[in-house]
Design a protein around this motif. Structure first.
Motif, PDB file in Angstrom:
ATOM      1  N   ALA A 214       0.828  -1.210   0.000  1.00  0.00           N
ATOM      2  CA  ALA A 214       0.000   0.000   0.000  1.00  0.00           C
ATOM      3  C   ALA A 214       0.855   1.250   0.000  1.00  0.00           C
ATOM      4  CB  ALA A 214      -0.922  -0.006   1.221  1.00  0.00           C
ATOM      5  N   ALA A 215       2.041   1.205   0.627  1.00  0.00           N
ATOM      6  CA  ALA A 215       2.934   2.374   0.676  1.00  0.00           C
ATOM      7  C   ALA A 215       3.807   2.458  -0.557  1.00  0.00           C
ATOM      8  CB  ALA A 215       3.795   2.322   1.937  1.00  0.00           C
ATOM      9  N   ASN A 216       3.555   1.551  -1.524  1.00  0.00           N
ATOM     10  CA  ASN A 216       4.322   1.511  -2.765  1.00  0.00           C
ATOM     11  C   ASN A 216       5.808   1.284  -2.521  1.00  0.00           C
ATOM     12  OD1 ASN A 216       4.423   1.541  -5.589  1.00  0.00           O
ATOM     13  ND2 ASN A 216       4.913   3.742  -5.663  1.00  0.00           N
ATOM     14  N   VAL A 217       6.124   0.472  -1.490  1.00  0.00           N
ATOM     15  CA  VAL A 217       7.503   0.078  -1.213  1.00  0.00           C
ATOM     16  C   VAL A 217       7.755  -1.230  -1.944  1.00  0.00           C
ATOM     17  CG1 VAL A 217       9.196  -0.534   0.569  1.00  0.00           C
ATOM     18  CG2 VAL A 217       7.462   1.235   1.013  1.00  0.00           C
ATOM     19  N   SER A 218       8.800  -1.277  -2.714  1.00  0.00           N
ATOM     20  CA  SER A 218       9.083  -2.473  -3.524  1.00  0.00           C
ATOM     21  C   SER A 218       9.359  -3.677  -2.620  1.00  0.00           C
ATOM     22  CB  SER A 218      10.281  -2.210  -4.430  1.00  0.00           C
ATOM     23  OG  SER A 218      11.468  -2.065  -3.663  1.00  0.00           O
ATOM     24  N   PHE A 219       9.191  -4.858  -3.222  1.00  0.00           N
ATOM     25  CA  PHE A 219       9.434  -6.093  -2.473  1.00  0.00           C
ATOM     26  C   PHE A 219      10.900  -6.181  -2.066  1.00  0.00           C
ATOM     27  CE2 PHE A 219      10.242 -10.708  -2.241  1.00  0.00           C
ATOM     28  CZ  PHE A 219       9.276 -11.066  -1.309  1.00  0.00           C
ATOM     29  N   GLU A 220      11.796  -5.698  -2.950  1.00  0.00           N
ATOM     30  CA  GLU A 220      13.223  -5.736  -2.643  1.00  0.00           C
ATOM     31  C   GLU A 220      13.561  -4.822  -1.467  1.00  0.00           C
ATOM     32  OE1 GLU A 220      12.537  -7.061  -6.748  1.00  0.00           O
ATOM     33  OE2 GLU A 220      11.927  -5.313  -5.582  1.00  0.00           O
ATOM     34  N   GLU A 221      13.007  -3.583  -1.474  1.00  0.00           N
ATOM     35  CA  GLU A 221      13.313  -2.657  -0.387  1.00  0.00           C
ATOM     36  C   GLU A 221      12.668  -3.105   0.922  1.00  0.00           C
ATOM     37  OE1 GLU A 221      13.837   2.159   0.027  1.00  0.00           O
ATOM     38  OE2 GLU A 221      12.134   1.399  -1.128  1.00  0.00           O
ATOM     39  N   THR A 222      11.517  -3.769   0.816  1.00  0.00           N
ATOM     40  CA  THR A 222      10.886  -4.302   2.031  1.00  0.00           C
ATOM     41  C   THR A 222      11.768  -5.370   2.660  1.00  0.00           C
ATOM     42  OG1 THR A 222       8.680  -3.860   1.135  1.00  0.00           O
ATOM     43  CG2 THR A 222       8.849  -5.475   2.924  1.00  0.00           C
ATOM     44  N   ASN A 223      12.320  -6.263   1.837  1.00  0.00           N
ATOM     45  CA  ASN A 223      13.217  -7.293   2.370  1.00  0.00           C
ATOM     46  C   ASN A 223      14.480  -6.672   2.959  1.00  0.00           C
ATOM     47  OD1 ASN A 223      12.640 -10.440   1.708  1.00  0.00           O
ATOM     48  ND2 ASN A 223      11.565  -9.121   0.261  1.00  0.00           N
ATOM     49  N   ALA A 224      14.965  -5.586   2.321  1.00  0.00           N
ATOM     50  CA  ALA A 224      16.145  -4.913   2.852  1.00  0.00           C
ATOM     51  C   ALA A 224      15.839  -4.288   4.207  1.00  0.00           C
ATOM     52  CB  ALA A 224      16.618  -3.855   1.862  1.00  0.00           C
ATOM     53  N   ALA A 225      14.644  -3.662   4.349  1.00  0.00           N
ATOM     54  CA  ALA A 225      14.250  -3.063   5.622  1.00  0.00           C
ATOM     55  C   ALA A 225      14.102  -4.133   6.704  1.00  0.00           C
ATOM     56  CB  ALA A 225      12.953  -2.279   5.448  1.00  0.00           C
ATOM     57  N   ILE A 226      13.581  -5.286   6.331  1.00  0.00           N
ATOM     58  CA  ILE A 226      13.451  -6.387   7.305  1.00  0.00           C
ATOM     59  C   ILE A 226      14.824  -6.802   7.815  1.00  0.00           C
ATOM     60  CG2 ILE A 226      12.829  -8.827   7.519  1.00  0.00           C
ATOM     61  CD1 ILE A 226      10.484  -8.259   5.615  1.00  0.00           C
ATOM     62  N   GLN A 227      15.812  -6.817   6.927  1.00  0.00           N
ATOM     63  CA  GLN A 227      17.170  -7.197   7.340  1.00  0.00           C
ATOM     64  C   GLN A 227      17.769  -6.128   8.252  1.00  0.00           C
ATOM     65  OE1 GLN A 227      18.484 -10.117   6.821  1.00  0.00           O
ATOM     66  NE2 GLN A 227      16.771 -10.787   5.516  1.00  0.00           N
ATOM     67  N   VAL A 228      17.501  -4.825   7.969  1.00  0.00           N
ATOM     68  CA  VAL A 228      18.012  -3.756   8.827  1.00  0.00           C
ATOM     69  C   VAL A 228      17.423  -3.873  10.224  1.00  0.00           C
ATOM     70  CG1 VAL A 228      18.041  -1.248   9.188  1.00  0.00           C
ATOM     71  CG2 VAL A 228      18.457  -2.179   6.904  1.00  0.00           C
ATOM     72  N   LEU A 229      16.124  -4.088  10.308  1.00  0.00           N
ATOM     73  CA  LEU A 229      15.473  -4.222  11.613  1.00  0.00           C
ATOM     74  C   LEU A 229      15.927  -5.493  12.338  1.00  0.00           C
ATOM     75  CD1 LEU A 229      11.851  -3.050  10.699  1.00  0.00           C
ATOM     76  CD2 LEU A 229      13.527  -1.844  12.119  1.00  0.00           C
ATOM     77  N   ASP A 230      16.185  -6.566  11.601  1.00  0.00           N
ATOM     78  CA  ASP A 230      16.643  -7.803  12.229  1.00  0.00           C
ATOM     79  C   ASP A 230      17.985  -7.601  12.912  1.00  0.00           C
ATOM     80  OD1 ASP A 230      16.029 -10.944  12.217  1.00  0.00           O
ATOM     81  OD2 ASP A 230      18.201 -10.660  11.916  1.00  0.00           O
ATOM     82  N   LYS A 231      18.885  -6.850  12.240  1.00  0.00           N
ATOM     83  CA  LYS A 231      20.180  -6.546  12.850  1.00  0.00           C
ATOM     84  C   LYS A 231      20.024  -5.650  14.068  1.00  0.00           C
ATOM     85  CE  LYS A 231      23.297  -7.202   8.936  1.00  0.00           C
ATOM     86  NZ  LYS A 231      24.077  -8.240   9.637  1.00  0.00           N
ATOM     87  N   ALA A 232      18.942  -4.835  14.108  1.00  0.00           N
ATOM     88  CA  ALA A 232      18.691  -3.957  15.249  1.00  0.00           C
ATOM     89  C   ALA A 232      17.968  -4.672  16.377  1.00  0.00           C
ATOM     90  CB  ALA A 232      17.880  -2.738  14.802  1.00  0.00           C
ATOM     91  N   GLY A 233      17.701  -5.947  16.201  1.00  0.00           N
ATOM     92  CA  GLY A 233      17.063  -6.726  17.265  1.00  0.00           C
ATOM     93  C   GLY A 233      15.587  -6.945  17.093  1.00  0.00           C
ATOM     94  N   LYS A 234      14.997  -6.377  16.044  1.00  0.00           N
ATOM     95  CA  LYS A 234      13.574  -6.564  15.771  1.00  0.00           C
ATOM     96  C   LYS A 234      13.435  -7.722  14.785  1.00  0.00           C
ATOM     97  CE  LYS A 234      12.507  -2.946  18.218  1.00  0.00           C
ATOM     98  NZ  LYS A 234      11.761  -3.069  19.490  1.00  0.00           N
ATOM     99  N   LYS A 235      13.274  -8.907  15.308  1.00  0.00           N
ATOM    100  CA  LYS A 235      13.344 -10.118  14.486  1.00  0.00           C
ATOM    101  C   LYS A 235      11.952 -10.675  14.205  1.00  0.00           C
ATOM    102  CE  LYS A 235      17.882 -11.422  16.280  1.00  0.00           C
ATOM    103  NZ  LYS A 235      18.590 -11.198  15.012  1.00  0.00           N
ATOM    104  N   GLY A 236      11.842 -11.289  13.015  1.00  0.00           N
ATOM    105  CA  GLY A 236      10.627 -11.993  12.668  1.00  0.00           C
ATOM    106  C   GLY A 236       9.418 -11.091  12.626  1.00  0.00           C
ATOM    107  N   SER A 237       8.348 -11.547  13.262  1.00  0.00           N
ATOM    108  CA  SER A 237       7.095 -10.791  13.233  1.00  0.00           C
ATOM    109  C   SER A 237       7.218  -9.457  13.951  1.00  0.00           C
ATOM    110  CB  SER A 237       5.983 -11.632  13.873  1.00  0.00           C
ATOM    111  OG  SER A 237       6.310 -11.942  15.224  1.00  0.00           O
ATOM    112  N   GLU A 238       8.092  -9.374  14.954  1.00  0.00           N
ATOM    113  CA  GLU A 238       8.296  -8.096  15.647  1.00  0.00           C
ATOM    114  C   GLU A 238       8.853  -7.039  14.691  1.00  0.00           C
ATOM    115  OE1 GLU A 238      10.618  -6.293  19.598  1.00  0.00           O
ATOM    116  OE2 GLU A 238      10.955  -8.367  18.933  1.00  0.00           O
TER     117      GLU A 238
END
Length: 721
Positions: A214-238
């Protein structure tokens, strides 16, 4: 002193008993050999049946192995047909794709069909009408499963989640299959570049996928953001929730709270640009860097619960861009799968699937005949296992057919007649209580009947006797006499039944081959104990001392417990008060208690021992005084009897007869006071006593004393042995 040659011959039933034991051992050995031969024969037959049963089981296993792959695939294909409504050639085409996938990826064909079923149920059943697209998506699932330890179901869930969260159109199944492959490579590359693996990416996409679309964020950038948050301690569904909330706040634009919007505008941030969907997520996040150090404003904008995640994204925009570049336009999943499939295990799996494909072809070519063969072979297994029973029944029927029924009936009548006579005789013995041993089985039977008779007739007579006795006490006159007579008669019957039962049981026990000998050994030990009790004062003293020590041990337990618990109480009290003297006194009291207890036991033993020895010595002294007779010279009026000369051996080296040993040579007869060639025969030690002698010139009294000495010496030797 005259030397004697004496010889004891123990005869009686000893030899016959040993012969009977030898015969019994021989019969037992013969029976054991017969039983061993029967067991060997039975084992050989059972081995043959076991071999046949094993062959049938292996045959059944072979047919089952041939048909298993075809059965599984057939079952899965029917389920897929029910879900997608595909039949005929389309269904055969999908089956062919599944078998090709199995040979290409080394997984079972039924697993490939299971992936197809998940695609149809998670995406749309319309995919079944396009087997090519279904095959392409199935291959993506197989490739993804290689990155997830071979878990095809989890791989299908990852891909279908990504497709559904981003709302990929399925109007063109071929284009949709290509999109699935791109998503697969993107997620694999993201997992390779960052720290979140495919299961964590799936969990995050379940929370933020639709918001990112809905925010028009590409699938690639969404996966990249998930990886950034995972490194910051926000893993998985969190991490997915944090990314979803951040994108939602950025998209508010002019609808942000007034004070927050004013603060942002004062910092030079265009709130409308924050929600501009034409900008990338990286660009929108970089706009917030001027207020990154304003914790109050940052927390006001994103809320306390989302401030840390938003700060991690704003600070990591450079990393977000790098990750986005790494996951865009790659074939990472295919490359990783190719490396994994180059292993020995994967190669072996593909070879196995080639063989399984041949089995499936055989199953389909035979029209399911292998299935029937397997079912029939499984029926033959219990039949083969029942063959020993059938064989035994056949032998039993043959034996029954060969029985001479007329002769057998005559034998049965003879046995019944003999049993009736035996029962009558046995009943007479039980009534009179006079019987002898008649063999092991008869003795056991008679003992059982005697016990049953005592349990019925004896107990009844006992109760009758007690009742009559009580009536004789409460009545008077003739009635009392009558009841007393009835009680006396009933008590007599009760006593006879009890004595008969005990005697029958005793005879039966004594005639049991092993128990009888054990009972005899126990009786011999008891006899030895009685003998030493009657003849040895020390033996009696030791036993009485032991008994006295046991009594002292048990009677002194209460006093010991009292002293011990008292000492323990004193010890605990002293410990709590840190009283060293009290602790020492308590320990001494505890030690004294055990010491006094031991002294009491030892004193009891010594007292009983000394008393018994003193009493025995006094008894022996009295006995000696009684045995001493006055000589004739001491009696007035009776002349003194001349002394009988001592019997001496003329041969040197002869030993004393009373010492219990025979002389080394035969004694010679050179005077009137000599005795030669004495032989003593004892039959059963009680039945027969013979004395044979020659050239007897000594007085009868002297001969009696000499024979007594010899006999006692021999008996002492026997008892010692």
């Amino acid at each position: 002193m005259q030397a004697f040659n004496y010889q004891f011959n123990v005869n009686g039933d000893f030899t016959s008993k040993m012969s009977q034991m030898n015969e019994a051992v021989g019969e037992f050995s013969a029976k054991v050999e017969n039983a061993q031969g029967w067991v060997v024969s039975m084992a050989q037959k059972m081995a043959a049946f076991e071999l046949a049963s094993g062959y049938v089981e292996r045959l059944a296993s072979t047919f089952e192995g041939l048909a298993s792959s075809g059965v599984k695939l057939d079952s899965q294909m029917h389920d897929l047909s029910a879900v997608a409504g595909v039949t005929g050639d389309s269904l055969k085409e999908i089956e062919g794709y599944a078998r090709q996938s199995a040979k290409a990826f080394g997984t079972d064909a039924s697993v490939a069909v299971e992936g197809y079923k998940l695609l149809l149920s998670q995406l749309t059943p319309e995919l079944g009408k396009c087997p090519e697209a279904l095959q392409a998506m199935g291959n993506s699932i197989q490739i993804t499963s290689k990155l997830m330890g071979g878990d095809g179901v989890a791989a299908a869930q990852v891909l279908t989640t990504a497709m559904n969260q981003y709302g990929v159109s399925l109007d063109d199944p071929i284009a949709a299959s290509k999109t699935m492959a791109d998503m697969m490579n993107t997620m694999a590359a993201a997992g390779q570049a960052g720290s979140a693996e495919l299961p964590a990416i799936k969990a995050a996409l379940e929370q933020c996928g639709m918001a990112a679309k809905a925010a028009n964020v590409s699938f690639e950038e969404t996966n990249a953001a998930i990886q950034v948050l995972d490194k910051a301690g926000k893993k998985g569904s969190e991490g997915g929730v944090a990314l979803r909330n951040t994108m939602a706040i950025l998209s508010q634009g002019r609808f942000l709270p007034k004070d927050t919007r004013e603060e942002l505008e004062a910092a030079g941030i265009d709130v409308l640009a924050l929600g501009d969907k034409n900008k990338t997520l990286k660009e929108r996040l970089e706009m917030l860097k001027p207020v990154l150090n304003d914790s109050a404003l940052f927390s006001k904008l994103f809320g306390m619960e989302n401030a840390n995640a938003a700060r991690a994204l704003v600070q990591g925009t450079d990393q977000l861009a790098a990750f986005t570049e790494q996951v865009t336009g790659t074939s990472s999943a295919e490359e990783q799968a190719a490396i994994i499939m180059d292993s020995y295990a994967e190669k072996q799996a593909r070879i196995n699937q080639q063989i399984e494909d041949v089995k499936i072809s055989l199953f389909q070519a035979t029209g399911g005949a292998t299935m029937w063969a397997g079912a029939l072979s499984s029926v033959l297994v219990p039949v083969a296992q029942l063959m020993p029973l059938f064989s035994g029944l056949g032998s039993l029927m043959t034996w029954i057919k060969g029985i001479q029924w007329a002769n057998m009936w005559g034998n049965i009548r003879g046995y019944m007649y003999a049993a009736r006579i035996q029962a009558a005789l046995m009943n007479r013995e039980l009534v009179t209580g006079q019987f002898v041993s008649n063999g092991f089985m008869i003795n056991i039977t008679r003992a059982t009947l005697a016990v049953l008779r005592f349990a019925t007739v004896g107990i009844f007579e006992g109760l009758k006797a007690l009742g009559a006795f009580l009536l004789s006490l409460v009545t008077t006159g003739t009635a009392s006499t009558t009841f007393a007579g009835i009680a006396s008669t009933a008590f007599g019957a009760f006593k006879m039944a009890a004595v008969t039962a005990c005697r029958a049981v005793s005879v039966a026990i004594m005639n049991i081959p092993i128990i009888g000998w054990i009972a005899a050994a126990i009786a011999a030990l008891v006899a030895v104990g009685v003998y030493f009790w009657n003849t040895s004062a020390k033996f009696r003293a030791v036993l009485k001392g032991t008994w006295a020590s046991f009594k002292a041990m048990f009677t002194g337990i209460a006093e010991l417990a009292k002293q011990v618990f008292g000492a323990i109480g004193d010890l605990l009290k002293a410990c709590f008060h840190l009283d060293g003297a009290g602790i020492s006194a308590a320990l001494n009291k505890l030690k004294a208690g055990f010491s006094d207890y031991g002294k009491q036991i030892g004193s009891a033993f010594k007292t009983a021992y000394d008393e018994e020895m003193a009493a025995s010595a006094k008894e022996q002294e009295v006995k000696k005084k009684k045995e001493q007779k006055p000589t004739q010279a001491a009696i007035p009026g009776i002349p003194e009897t001349p002394q009988v000369p001592t019997i001496q051996s003329p041969t040197a080296g002869a030993t004393d007869v009373t010492g219990g040993k025979t002389s080394t040579k035969s004694a010679g007869s050179t005077g009137a006071d000599k005795i030669r060639n004495i032989t003593v025969n004892i039959e059963r030690l009680v039945d027969k006593f013979e004395v044979h002698t020659a050239t007897l010139t000594e007085s009868a009294e002297r001969v009696k004393e000499t024979v007594t000495e010899v006999l006692l010496s021999a008996l002492n030797d026997t008892q010692l042995a």
